[in-house]
Write a protein that holds these residues in place. Structure first.
Motif, PDB file in Angstrom:
ATOM      1  N   LEU A 124      18.296  -1.329  17.324  1.00 54.32           N
ATOM      2  CA  LEU A 124      18.002  -0.143  16.521  1.00 54.32           C
ATOM      3  C   LEU A 124      18.110  -0.555  15.057  1.00 54.32           C
ATOM      4  CD1 LEU A 124      20.162   2.600  18.301  1.00 54.32           C
ATOM      5  CD2 LEU A 124      17.684   2.363  18.385  1.00 54.32           C
ATOM      6  N   ASP A 150      11.900   3.199  10.185  1.00 51.38           N
ATOM      7  CA  ASP A 150      12.153   3.985  11.392  1.00 51.38           C
ATOM      8  C   ASP A 150      13.623   3.835  11.806  1.00 51.38           C
ATOM      9  OD1 ASP A 150      11.656   5.634  13.497  1.00 51.38           O
ATOM     10  OD2 ASP A 150      10.916   4.043  14.818  1.00 51.38           O
ATOM     11  N   ALA A 176      17.479   4.471  12.820  1.00 54.20           N
ATOM     12  CA  ALA A 176      18.242   5.412  13.635  1.00 54.20           C
ATOM     13  C   ALA A 176      19.504   5.822  12.892  1.00 54.20           C
ATOM     14  CB  ALA A 176      18.626   4.750  14.955  1.00 54.20           C
ATOM     15  N   ASN A 198      14.660  11.830  12.231  1.00 57.34           N
ATOM     16  CA  ASN A 198      15.625  11.728  13.323  1.00 57.34           C
ATOM     17  C   ASN A 198      16.695  10.656  13.118  1.00 57.34           C
ATOM     18  OD1 ASN A 198      16.602  12.674  15.722  1.00 57.34           O
ATOM     19  ND2 ASN A 198      15.408  11.262  16.985  1.00 57.34           N
ATOM     20  N   ARG A 240      20.523   9.527  11.783  1.00 56.28           N
ATOM     21  CA  ARG A 240      21.851  10.086  11.509  1.00 56.28           C
ATOM     22  C   ARG A 240      22.407   9.417  10.255  1.00 56.28           C
ATOM     23  NH1 ARG A 240      24.748  12.040  15.833  1.00 56.28           N
ATOM     24  NH2 ARG A 240      26.181  12.733  14.227  1.00 56.28           N
ATOM     25  N   ASN A 266      23.660  16.521  10.766  1.00 52.83           N
ATOM     26  CA  ASN A 266      23.261  15.106  10.884  1.00 52.83           C
ATOM     27  C   ASN A 266      24.051  14.198   9.946  1.00 52.83           C
ATOM     28  OD1 ASN A 266      21.979  15.962   8.533  1.00 52.83           O
ATOM     29  ND2 ASN A 266      20.153  14.707   8.856  1.00 52.83           N
ATOM     30  N   LEU A 276      25.912   5.947  18.889  1.00 51.86           N
ATOM     31  CA  LEU A 276      24.489   6.170  18.628  1.00 51.86           C
ATOM     32  C   LEU A 276      23.644   5.243  19.506  1.00 51.86           C
ATOM     33  CD1 LEU A 276      22.813   7.892  16.671  1.00 51.86           C
ATOM     34  CD2 LEU A 276      22.750   5.946  15.139  1.00 51.86           C
ATOM     35  N   ARG A 277      24.098   4.020  19.656  1.00 48.05           N
ATOM     36  CA  ARG A 277      23.344   3.046  20.452  1.00 48.05           C
ATOM     37  C   ARG A 277      23.302   3.487  21.922  1.00 48.05           C
ATOM     38  NH1 ARG A 277      24.156  -2.564  21.780  1.00 48.05           N
ATOM     39  NH2 ARG A 277      26.320  -2.369  21.155  1.00 48.05           N
ATOM     40  N   ALA A 319      23.592   6.555  22.993  1.00 41.54           N
ATOM     41  CA  ALA A 319      22.770   7.755  23.102  1.00 41.54           C
ATOM     42  C   ALA A 319      21.272   7.423  23.041  1.00 41.54           C
ATOM     43  CB  ALA A 319      23.138   8.733  21.994  1.00 41.54           C
ATOM     44  N   ARG A 320      20.926   6.382  22.283  1.00 41.78           N
ATOM     45  CA  ARG A 320      19.497   6.061  22.091  1.00 41.78           C
ATOM     46  C   ARG A 320      18.954   5.040  23.090  1.00 41.78           C
ATOM     47  NH1 ARG A 320      17.830   7.533  16.507  1.00 41.78           N
ATOM     48  NH2 ARG A 320      19.009   9.457  16.269  1.00 41.78           N
ATOM     49  N   THR A 321      19.844   4.413  23.864  1.00 40.36           N
ATOM     50  CA  THR A 321      19.358   3.412  24.810  1.00 40.36           C
ATOM     51  C   THR A 321      18.903   4.109  26.087  1.00 40.36           C
ATOM     52  OG1 THR A 321      20.986   1.905  23.905  1.00 40.36           O
ATOM     53  CG2 THR A 321      19.934   1.216  25.946  1.00 40.36           C
TER      54      THR A 321
END
Ligand code: B12
Length: 291
Positions: A165, A215, A217, A247, A249, A267, A284-285, A287-289
């Motif tokens: 990310l 882009d 995260a 999007n 944080r 946020n 965060l990682r 949640a995004r994986t």
């Protein structure tokens, strides 16, 4: 730093036999790639991971292209270790300072622990000198540079995964602090992010634009010097509003951060330490994986 090592080189570097090392590779304890001719090769970041995880002692750092280490530092960065770092930074002994920090890292210590602990406390003590020592400013600037060199060196031995990310960050306009934002980038790199550090004096609009272009995260803002609560609040508000569209944080931290900047902004997160930044990045990682 040497990007790829043969089993023989790594074996020599940690003082074991080549056959043991090949066996560990075949057992999957150390990941290797193969050359066109079928020979095993170990990426430097994998070698470092192996050394940290197994508490191997790096007796020949030169084979990996690393400088001489402080082998006595293979214990916890306790009070005496912190005093040693302070001494090296105060005296401008760069290679010893880098060697000590690198040794702590190679012996398995995590970066947040080193930055929140010995590095922060050494810089706090050095920052008290300029009021009564005519050489204080010289010593502080030099010590800041030495810490930055050490962090850049750490970044060269940490691998960023291909699917990392992205994170973007810096210190805001009016804040000349370069160390804390570099520490944040280094911690995020170790957490598997592709971190782009825009450094001190970064306008809020530039951060927002960079987050969009990359882009990102995660966006971090590091505040070392008091830039005035109103200016900070307005800046964070503008930034967090722009980030809603992409999007990302936002995590705001640093010794001069005001916790109120996050009020009413879902946020935005406020953190006080590199340990909190690492925990936030991990969350965060996860949640995004994709599962
Ligand atoms: C280095 C330094 C500078 C350097 C910066 C150069 C550089 N290359 O970075 C220079 C010399 C430029 C400088 C200048 C000044 N400085 Co100065 N500086 C410091 C010093 C010594 C160290 C700060 C530092 O980088 N520490 C190392 C980092 C790793 O630790 P940290 O900042 O504490 O950050 C930790 C946490 O806050 C957190 N964290 C940090 N960022 C983030 C981000 C996120 C997202 C998260 C979650 C956590 C987090 O993790 C870090 C590790 O634990 C401090 C002393 C101190 N007590 O800290 C004074 C200090 C900050 N400076 C101070 C002052 C007064 C100044 C000057 C105004 C002096 C002057 N009269 O000219 C100027 C101008 C500043 C400006 N307008 O920007 C005061 C600030 C007082 C205040 N209320 O703001 C301090 C506290 C010194 C003092 N005791 O008076 N400074």
């Amino acid at each position: 730093v040497k990007p790829l090592l043969s089993p023989r080189e790594l074996a020599q570097a940690i003082g074991v036999s080549e056959s043991s090392l090949k066996r560990w590779a075949d057992d999957g304890l150390i990941h290797v790639s193969r050359t066109a001719g079928g020979h095993r090769r170990i990426p430097i970041a994998e070698a470092i991971r192996f050394i940290r995880d197994t508490h191997a002692v790096l007796v020949r750092p030169d084979i990996l292209g690393l400088p001489e280490l402080d082998l006595s530092a293979q214990t916890a960065p306790d009070e005496s270790g912190s005093d040693r770092l302070l001494g090296f930074l105060q005296d401008g002994r760069g290679s010893e300072a880098r060697g000590l920090i690198l040794s702590w890292y190679l012996s398995g210590r995590d970066l947040p622990e080193l930055f929140d602990g010995p590095m922060r406390s050494a810089m706090e003590r050095i920052g008290q000198r300029w009021t009564d020592d005519p050489d204080g400013i010289f010593i502080e600037h030099r010590a800041s540079s030495l810490c930055m060199e050490s962090m850049i060196q750490l970044q060269t031995i940490i691998e960023t995964p291909h699917d990392a990310l992205r994170a973007v960050g810096g210190a805001p306009s009016g804040d000349t602090g370069a160390l804390a934002t570099l520490a944040a980038a280094t911690v995020l790199t170790a957490e598997g992010f592709h971190a782009v550090n825009l450094g001190p004096q970064t306008p809020y609009e530039t951060l927002a634009r960079a987050a969009q272009l990359q882009d990102a995260a995660l966006v971090w803002l590091s505040i070392t010097h008091d830039i005035g609560p109103d200016e900070l609040r307005t800046g964070v508000e503008t930034l967090s509003r722009s980030l809603q569209n992409c999007n990302a944080r936002l995590i705001v931290g640093g010794r001069a951060v005001d916790p109120l900047v996050a009020k009413g902004r879902p946020n935005v997160h406020v953190g006080r330490s590199m340990a909190e930044l690492a925990a936030f990045a991990k969350g965060l990682r996860l949640a995004r994986t994709p599962a």
